[in-house]
Structure formats: structure tokens, C-alpha cells
Design a protein around this motif. Structure first.
Motif, mmCIF file in Angstrom:
data_model
loop_
_atom_site.group_PDB
_atom_site.id
_atom_site.type_symbol
_atom_site.label_atom_id
_atom_site.label_comp_id
_atom_site.label_asym_id
_atom_site.label_seq_id
_atom_site.Cartn_x
_atom_site.Cartn_y
_atom_site.Cartn_z
ATOM 1 N N SER A 166 -10.908 -5.753 0.839
ATOM 2 C CA SER A 166 -10.821 -5.634 2.315
ATOM 3 C C SER A 166 -9.759 -6.094 3.013
ATOM 4 N N ASP A 167 -8.887 -7.043 2.733
ATOM 5 C CA ASP A 167 -7.484 -7.228 3.138
ATOM 6 C C ASP A 167 -6.596 -6.191 3.327
ATOM 7 N N VAL A 168 -6.602 -5.610 1.954
ATOM 8 C CA VAL A 168 -5.647 -4.407 1.888
ATOM 9 C C VAL A 168 -6.066 -3.257 2.939
ATOM 10 N N ALA A 169 -7.499 -3.039 2.651
ATOM 11 C CA ALA A 169 -7.912 -1.897 3.473
ATOM 12 C C ALA A 169 -7.527 -2.049 5.004
ATOM 13 N N ARG A 170 -7.670 -3.177 5.522
ATOM 14 C CA ARG A 170 -7.505 -3.531 6.835
ATOM 15 C C ARG A 170 -5.812 -3.449 7.004
ATOM 16 N N LEU A 171 -5.004 -3.766 6.375
ATOM 17 C CA LEU A 171 -3.638 -3.670 6.304
ATOM 18 C C LEU A 171 -3.042 -2.246 6.532
ATOM 19 N N LEU A 172 -3.559 -1.570 5.521
ATOM 20 C CA LEU A 172 -3.467 0.037 5.576
ATOM 21 C C LEU A 172 -3.901 0.688 6.880
ATOM 22 N N GLN A 173 -5.046 0.359 7.306
ATOM 23 C CA GLN A 173 -5.710 0.769 8.433
ATOM 24 C C GLN A 173 -4.734 0.533 9.633
ATOM 25 N N ASP A 174 -4.103 -0.708 9.696
ATOM 26 C CA ASP A 174 -3.121 -1.153 10.612
ATOM 27 C C ASP A 174 -1.837 -0.622 10.773
ATOM 28 N N LEU A 175 -1.608 0.068 9.470
ATOM 29 C CA LEU A 175 -0.112 0.976 9.901
ATOM 30 C C LEU A 175 -0.233 2.110 10.523
ATOM 31 N N GLY A 176 -1.220 2.729 11.209
ATOM 32 C CA GLY A 176 -1.073 3.648 12.481
ATOM 33 C C GLY A 176 -2.236 4.597 12.205
ATOM 34 N N LYS A 177 -2.437 5.422 13.318
ATOM 35 C CA LYS A 177 -3.429 6.307 13.344
ATOM 36 C C LYS A 177 -3.006 8.006 12.902
ATOM 37 N N THR A 178 -1.630 7.884 12.907
ATOM 38 C CA THR A 178 -1.030 9.260 12.824
ATOM 39 C C THR A 178 -0.056 9.002 11.423
ATOM 40 N N VAL A 220 2.555 -2.859 0.558
ATOM 41 C CA VAL A 220 1.354 -3.539 0.198
ATOM 42 C C VAL A 220 1.791 -4.712 -0.842
ATOM 43 N N GLU A 221 2.651 -4.551 -1.866
ATOM 44 C CA GLU A 221 2.853 -5.369 -2.905
ATOM 45 C C GLU A 221 3.410 -6.924 -2.333
ATOM 46 N N PRO A 222 4.604 -6.904 -1.571
ATOM 47 C CA PRO A 222 5.010 -8.242 -1.160
ATOM 48 C C PRO A 222 3.856 -9.209 -0.457
ATOM 49 N N GLN A 223 2.788 -8.549 0.145
ATOM 50 C CA GLN A 223 1.795 -9.195 0.816
ATOM 51 C C GLN A 223 0.640 -9.291 0.103
ATOM 52 N N ALA A 224 0.476 -8.975 -1.191
ATOM 53 C CA ALA A 224 -0.557 -9.188 -1.899
ATOM 54 C C ALA A 224 -0.563 -10.345 -3.008
ATOM 55 N N ALA A 225 -1.483 -11.193 -2.920
ATOM 56 C CA ALA A 225 -1.458 -12.289 -3.670
ATOM 57 C C ALA A 225 -2.301 -12.042 -4.611
ATOM 58 N N ASP A 226 -2.296 -12.439 -6.029
ATOM 59 C CA ASP A 226 -2.701 -12.230 -7.317
ATOM 60 C C ASP A 226 -3.416 -10.830 -7.677
ATOM 61 N N ILE A 227 -2.442 -9.879 -7.241
ATOM 62 C CA ILE A 227 -2.536 -8.602 -7.447
ATOM 63 C C ILE A 227 -1.220 -8.304 -8.289
ATOM 64 N N TRP A 228 -1.577 -7.869 -9.384
ATOM 65 C CA TRP A 228 -0.295 -7.605 -10.244
ATOM 66 C C TRP A 228 0.021 -6.092 -10.792
ATOM 67 N N ASN A 229 -1.121 -5.206 -10.271
ATOM 68 C CA ASN A 229 -0.795 -3.886 -10.633
ATOM 69 C C ASN A 229 -1.465 -3.096 -9.390
ATOM 70 N N LEU A 230 -0.689 -2.247 -8.772
ATOM 71 C CA LEU A 230 -0.993 -1.385 -7.625
ATOM 72 C C LEU A 230 -0.457 0.018 -7.982
ATOM 73 N N ASN A 231 -1.380 0.652 -7.667
ATOM 74 C CA ASN A 231 -0.760 2.206 -7.855
ATOM 75 C C ASN A 231 -1.787 3.322 -7.032
ATOM 76 N N ILE A 232 -1.098 4.425 -6.884
ATOM 77 C CA ILE A 232 -1.849 5.398 -6.241
ATOM 78 C C ILE A 232 -1.781 6.720 -7.040
ATOM 79 N N VAL A 233 -2.457 6.554 -8.345
ATOM 80 C CA VAL A 233 -2.450 7.589 -9.204
ATOM 81 C C VAL A 233 -3.425 8.671 -8.848
ATOM 82 N N GLN A 234 -4.695 8.023 -8.340
ATOM 83 C CA GLN A 234 -5.544 8.927 -7.713
ATOM 84 C C GLN A 234 -5.229 9.270 -6.378
ATOM 85 N N GLY A 235 -4.828 10.515 -5.919
ATOM 86 C CA GLY A 235 -4.023 10.656 -4.705
ATOM 87 C C GLY A 235 -4.616 10.003 -3.423
#
Length: 104
Positions: A7-19, A49-64
């Protein structure tokens, strides 16, 4: 702020912008660059996201349209990318925002 919940990551992405342009601007301000058509460590959203994510070792956007995360404690979570982030990535992958491309 280090994040340990999807949920923290979702909020971070939402806060990037509306466009897509707002997303690009936010990444540029933070000095984030990436490589077109990548889904892991060189993807600009993963690099954001990576430098702000604690305890996450694998991030990807394989599913577009989804950011997948593997936590060090074994949890796996996904976050649906906000529409503006999806549109940004589509444009970035087609050559828009060259200022955000890592030099060769």
C-alpha cells in the motif's frame, strides 16, 4: 520514508502525478533515468521505487500494468500501476522523454 507494504508503494506511485508529463517531471526532479523497454533494474519506475523500498529484494514490471514485489520475508505482492504511470511508460518506451534515458 522507507516502505515495507504494498500500500505504501501504491501511494508512492499515485503521488508521481496525474498525467504522463507529471510523472516524467517528478522522475526528472529526482534524477531518475532508465532504459526503454526494460522491466527490472533499468526500468525508470523500478529505479524510482527501489531505493525507497525496505525489505523488497525483487521489483519488476514484467506484467505491463503491474509492479511485482518480492519481500525478504517471502511475501509476494503486486501493485497495479496508476494510469498516468502506465501511459508514461508507454510513451517512454516509444522514445518520449529522452532526458530520462540513461546514456549508453
Amino acid at each position: 520514508m522507507l516502505m515495507s507494504q504494498s500500500s505504501d508503494v501504491a501511494r508512492l506511485l499515485q503521488d508521481l502525478g496525474k498525467t504522463p508529463a507529471e510523472v516524467a517531471s517528478a522522475l526528472q526532479v529526482k534524477g531518475i533515468q532508465g532504459v526503454r523497454n526494460t522491466v527490472r533494474a533499468l526500468n525508470p519506475i523500478v529505479r524510482f521505487v527501489e531505493p525507497q523500498a525496505a525489505d523488497i529484494w525483487n521489483l519488476n514490471i514484467v506484467q505491463g500494468n503491474t509492479l511485482s514485489m518480492s519481500f525478504r520475508d517471502g511475501r509476494k505482492r503486486t501493485v497495479t500501476l496508476p494510469e498516468a504511470v502506465k501511459q508514461f511508460l508507454g510513451a517512454f518506451n516509444h522514445g518520449a522523454y529522452p532526458e530520462l534515458e540513461l546514456p549508453p
